[in-house]
Design an enzyme around this catalytic site. Structure first.
Site, PDB file in Angstrom:
ATOM      1  N   TYR A  54       1.049  -1.358   0.132  1.00  0.00           N
ATOM      2  CA  TYR A  54       0.133  -0.087  -0.029  1.00  0.00           C
ATOM      3  C   TYR A  54       0.879   0.916   0.034  1.00  0.00           C
ATOM      4  CZ  TYR A  54      -5.260  -0.577   0.227  1.00  0.00           C
ATOM      5  OH  TYR A  54      -6.449  -0.508  -0.194  1.00  0.00           O
ATOM      6  N   GLU A  56      -0.409   4.862  -0.231  1.00  0.00           N
ATOM      7  CA  GLU A  56      -1.225   5.895  -0.201  1.00  0.00           C
ATOM      8  C   GLU A  56      -0.653   7.075  -0.453  1.00  0.00           C
ATOM      9  OE1 GLU A  56      -5.001   6.093   1.343  1.00  0.00           O
ATOM     10  OE2 GLU A  56      -5.778   4.223   0.174  1.00  0.00           O
ATOM     11  N   THR A 226      -3.495   6.418 -22.547  1.00  0.00           N
ATOM     12  CA  THR A 226      -3.122   5.165 -21.524  1.00  0.00           C
ATOM     13  C   THR A 226      -1.715   4.882 -21.401  1.00  0.00           C
ATOM     14  OG1 THR A 226      -3.506   4.446 -23.510  1.00  0.00           O
ATOM     15  CG2 THR A 226      -5.669   4.592 -21.309  1.00  0.00           C
TER      16      THR A 226
END
Ligand code: DSN
Length: 431
Positions: A54, A56, A226
């Site tokens: 993780y 963030e 993209t």
């Protein structure tokens, strides 16, 4: 790798299907303009243990401990992308192109604001204001399209619509437009009406990176793409700017300082529209950007464009109606009405011969999106596989043979055998 998770046996159901898909990709001809084949090292990074982390926040500013390694990975991805497009700022966290666009909308727009984009049914993208997408539900969309006679965008008409509607954001870029964009003219239009100009270069990004098409970065305030089409990376999205600037909306920090667009865009991604970034995918993006910086990739991009021109010409020579009569980039949009078949029939018949295309609306189509009057074809994937100009002429010949004989099972079967045999000369996934 052995994992201390006793009782977990191999998921043969899924891995058998992955092998089946591997074989499908190996044996057939892939003409979907938005697809490509990534390198083994891109796949290795995407399947790596970074999926466990993780992170963030941004490199050096995270909400979790233990981010020292992923900080380095993400910073390398950012730096390589900046080098590739000569940028001053980039965010590599968007999970997809639509997510990248959503973060831009959150940074630049309030609910109900007007946006002006390229009509989906003329080759635009869902996330540029389509009424079925959040971009068309939360904002007020207006559209420009192509001319019926030429298949080209008329910039004077874009200007007239912008002047009449005064959108807060103008979006350029497409999913099925084979011609280049006049970014300088669009910036002029945006400046006249006080709009922010966003370019979504998802399709031609790899060609733009190598200077083979007009460069949007000096003209467009913000650029999204993209990473998996002509850029040949893992699936994902990014947001980029060559020049950062103070936001024109008067949004300030708690201390009253005007916030830069880069800070608004970073917040637009996280915490605005996403949670934890996918660091394994960011690692795979970094690997792909590293590949895109090489001379090998330059040769690849040049070949993609050459192959597309030959492919479009070959369709024209066989009597197909190619929208705008040709291509500047890697794709062609073909109106099948003169041939008396629908896009749906073309897609379903070609797949029986192991040729993959997608049905596509053509400008001024009267058919539904599930049927369509056209198909879209591109050269990015098969150029990765090694096909050159003469091979694309052969590909078009095979497509034509199948479509002309769409009710003849024996012919379709023989084309399939020919393709399966031919593709053995172009192995995939070799280390
Ligand atoms: N669905 C993509 C394409 O095929 O062009 C765009 O998001």
């Amino acid at each position: 790798m052995s994992i201390n998770q006793s009782g977990i046996s191999r998921d043969t159901q899924i891995f058998d299907l992955i092998q089946k898909e591997h074989n499908r990709q190996l044996h057939g001809i892939e003409l979907i303009a938005s697809e490509n084949f990534v390198s083994p090292q891109v796949m290795e990074a995407a399947g790596s243990i970074l999926t466990n982390k993780y992170a963030e926040g941004l490199p050096g500013k995270r909400y979790y401990g233990g981010c020292e390694v992923v900080d380095e990975v993400e910073q390398i991805a950012i730096d390589r992308l900046k080098a590739l497009f000569n940028l001053t700022w980039a965010n590599v966290q968007p999970h997809s192109g639509a997510q990248a666009n959503m973060a831009v909308f959150l940074a630049c727009l309030n609910p109900g604001d007007k946006i002006l984009g390229f009509n989906l049914s003329h080759g635009g993208h869902l996330s540029h204001g389509s009424p079925v997408n959040i971009s068309g539900k939360y904002f007020q969309p207006f559209f420009y399209g192509v001319e019926k006679e030429t298949g080209l965008i008329d910039w004077d008409k874009v200007e007239a619509t912008a002047a009449a509607e005064k959108p807060r954001l103008i979006i350029c870029g497409a999913s099925a437009y084979s011609r280049d964009w006049d970014y300088a003219r669009l910036r002029n239009i945006a400046d006249k009406v006080g709009a922010i100009l966003l370019a979504d270069i998802s399709h031609p990004a790899g060609l733009i990176a190598k200077g083979l098409l007009n460069d949007p970065f000096d003209h467009c305030h913000i650029v999204t793409t993209t990473t998996h089409k002509t850029l040949r990376g893992t699936r994902g999205g990014v947001i980029m700017m060559r020049n950062d600037f103070e936001n024109p909306f008067g949004i300030t920090t708690a201390k009253g300082k005007v916030r830069t667009m880069s800070s608004l865009l970073d917040s637009g991604v996280f915490p605005g529209t996403q949670g934890g970034p996918l660091e394994h995918i960011i690692a795979a993006k970094a690997v792909a950007f590293g590949e895109a910086l090489t001379d090998d990739f330059t040769n690849y991009a040049v070949q993609v464009q050459k192959n597309a021109k030959v492919m479009a010409d070959a369709f024209v020579n066989k009597g197909y109606k190619v929208i705008s009569n040709g291509t500047d980039n890697h794709l062609a949009l073909i109106d099948l009405r003169p041939k008396g078949i629908t896009g749906k029939l073309a897609e379903n018949t070609l797949i029986q011969a192991d040729i993959t295309v997608n049905k596509n609306m053509v400008p001024f189509d009267e058919a539904t999106a599930m049927t369509t009057s056209g198909m879209r074809v591109g050269t990015a994937a098969m150029t990765t596989r090694g096909l050159k100009e003469n091979d694309f002429e052969r590909v078009v010949g095979l497509v034509d043979k199948v479509l002309t004989n769409h009710d003849n099972e024996a012919v379709i079967k023989s084309v399939k055998s020919e393709i399966n045999e031919w593709m053995k000369d172009f192995p995939l996934f070799q280390n």
